[in-house]
Design a protein around this motif. Structure first.
Motif, PDB file in Angstrom:
ATOM      1  N   VAL A  34       0.839  -1.199   0.000  1.00  0.00           N
ATOM      2  CA  VAL A  34       0.000   0.000   0.000  1.00  0.00           C
ATOM      3  C   VAL A  34       0.870   1.243   0.000  1.00  0.00           C
ATOM      4  O   VAL A  34       1.818   1.350   0.782  1.00  0.00           O
ATOM      5  N   THR A  35       0.555   2.181  -0.874  1.00  0.00           N
ATOM      6  CA  THR A  35       1.234   3.472  -0.886  1.00  0.00           C
ATOM      7  C   THR A  35       0.217   4.554  -0.554  1.00  0.00           C
ATOM      8  O   THR A  35      -0.973   4.421  -0.834  1.00  0.00           O
ATOM      9  N   GLY A  36       0.688   5.620   0.049  1.00  0.00           N
ATOM     10  CA  GLY A  36      -0.199   6.714   0.418  1.00  0.00           C
ATOM     11  C   GLY A  36       0.341   7.454   1.617  1.00  0.00           C
ATOM     12  O   GLY A  36       1.503   7.306   2.002  1.00  0.00           O
ATOM     13  N   THR A  37      -0.513   8.234   2.238  1.00  0.00           N
ATOM     14  CA  THR A  37      -0.126   9.060   3.378  1.00  0.00           C
ATOM     15  C   THR A  37      -0.773   8.524   4.647  1.00  0.00           C
ATOM     16  O   THR A  37      -2.002   8.501   4.744  1.00  0.00           O
ATOM     17  N   ILE A  55      -4.217   4.613   6.154  1.00  0.00           N
ATOM     18  CA  ILE A  55      -3.451   5.217   5.074  1.00  0.00           C
ATOM     19  C   ILE A  55      -4.424   5.729   4.018  1.00  0.00           C
ATOM     20  O   ILE A  55      -5.358   5.021   3.631  1.00  0.00           O
ATOM     21  N   ARG A  56      -4.171   6.943   3.560  1.00  0.00           N
ATOM     22  CA  ARG A  56      -4.994   7.503   2.484  1.00  0.00           C
ATOM     23  C   ARG A  56      -4.154   7.562   1.220  1.00  0.00           C
ATOM     24  O   ARG A  56      -3.136   8.237   1.161  1.00  0.00           O
ATOM     25  N   GLY A  57      -4.602   6.820   0.201  1.00  0.00           N
ATOM     26  CA  GLY A  57      -3.863   6.744  -1.047  1.00  0.00           C
ATOM     27  C   GLY A  57      -4.400   7.696  -2.088  1.00  0.00           C
ATOM     28  O   GLY A  57      -5.084   8.686  -1.790  1.00  0.00           O
ATOM     29  N   GLY A  58      -4.105   7.386  -3.333  1.00  0.00           N
ATOM     30  CA  GLY A  58      -4.572   8.218  -4.428  1.00  0.00           C
ATOM     31  C   GLY A  58      -6.082   8.200  -4.558  1.00  0.00           C
ATOM     32  O   GLY A  58      -6.752   7.245  -4.186  1.00  0.00           O
ATOM     33  N   VAL A  64      -9.038   5.005   1.099  1.00  0.00           N
ATOM     34  CA  VAL A  64      -8.554   4.755   2.455  1.00  0.00           C
ATOM     35  C   VAL A  64      -8.274   3.267   2.628  1.00  0.00           C
ATOM     36  O   VAL A  64      -9.066   2.416   2.215  1.00  0.00           O
ATOM     37  N   LYS A  65      -7.123   2.962   3.221  1.00  0.00           N
ATOM     38  CA  LYS A  65      -6.754   1.587   3.497  1.00  0.00           C
ATOM     39  C   LYS A  65      -6.505   1.425   4.995  1.00  0.00           C
ATOM     40  O   LYS A  65      -5.890   2.280   5.632  1.00  0.00           O
TER      41      LYS A  65
END
Length: 228
Positions: free
Chosen positions: A36-39, A85-88, A92-93
């Motif tokens: 997973v990528t994101g903030t 985590i919030r991605g593109g 939300v993950k």
């Protein structure tokens, strides 16, 4: 840990980080999960609280993900900011379902209650940029008045009363020194209210101060002995 990984693999939802494979007989044991990528939420809150619409959208997605896990009989039990985590495109993950609790040795009798309180703490954090019950993931501790956690509107008066009410109800039993969402489903506030004054045996009042006996100092001392 192996049981937690197997349980997590049963919870299939696009908002949950998926477990693709696991082998506890291999040396060393391994698990393969979705990348997973994101903030992460702590980074989103690094500059302060989020706007209400962003918070509602993000925590609403987290709640839906946890509800999907509950339908499979799986709980998270460790809903802290770094688990979100919030991605593109605002996707939300939620990571760490069942697994983070196993790593920390956390168990609970009422799984849904612990996760509901966890969702309440995430909502509180998103609205205030603070964390109830202490410093977590770099978020400062939320303020307390008269032994009770300040509501989100006491921190940010401009907040919507309905959001304030939801967060406050979810955390209604949090007191100074208590752990949010403890494994046994209880909280420091409940244990505190059952403290008695040693000199007279009377129950210490709910709203602070000594009991009605003349030994006021010991009663006040008893009220400060909150659980770690």
């Amino acid at each position: 840990m192996a049981a937690a990984v197997r349980a997590a693999s049963r919870a299939v939802d696009p908002r949950l980080v998926q477990i693709y494979d696991a082998n506890d007989r291999f040396d060393p044991p391994y698990a393969v999960s979705e990348w997973v990528t994101g903030t992460p939420l702590p980074e989103m809150l690094a500059t302060g609280p989020l706007d209400e619409l962003t918070v509602v959208d993000a925590i609403g997605e987290v709640a839906a993900a946890i509800a999907a896990a509950h339908r499979e009989g799986v709980a998270h039990l460790r809903l802290v900011p770094r688990m979100v985590i919030r991605g593109g495109a605002g996707m939300v993950k939620v990571r760490g379902v069942a697994i983070r609790a196993a790593l920390a040795g956390v168990t609970a009798r009422d799984l849904t209650l612990v996760d509901a309180r966890g969702l309440g703490t995430l909502l509180y954090a998103g609205l205030t940029g603070l964390w109830p019950g202490g410093e977590v993931d770099g978020l400062p501790q939320a303020p307390v008045r008269r032994w009770r956690l300040c509501t989100p509107r006491q921190v940010r008066p401009e907040l919507d009363p309905e959001l304030d009410g939801i967060a406050s109800r979810a955390l209604r039993c949090v007191a100074v020194g208590s752990q949010v969402g403890t494994a046994d489903g209880r909280c420091g506030r409940q244990r505190l209210l059952h403290t008695r004054c040693r000199p007279c045996g009377g129950r210490v009042p709910d709203r602070g101060g000594p009991c009605r006996c003349t030994a006021s100092a010991p009663c006040r001392l008893m009220r400060t002995r909150l659980p770690e």
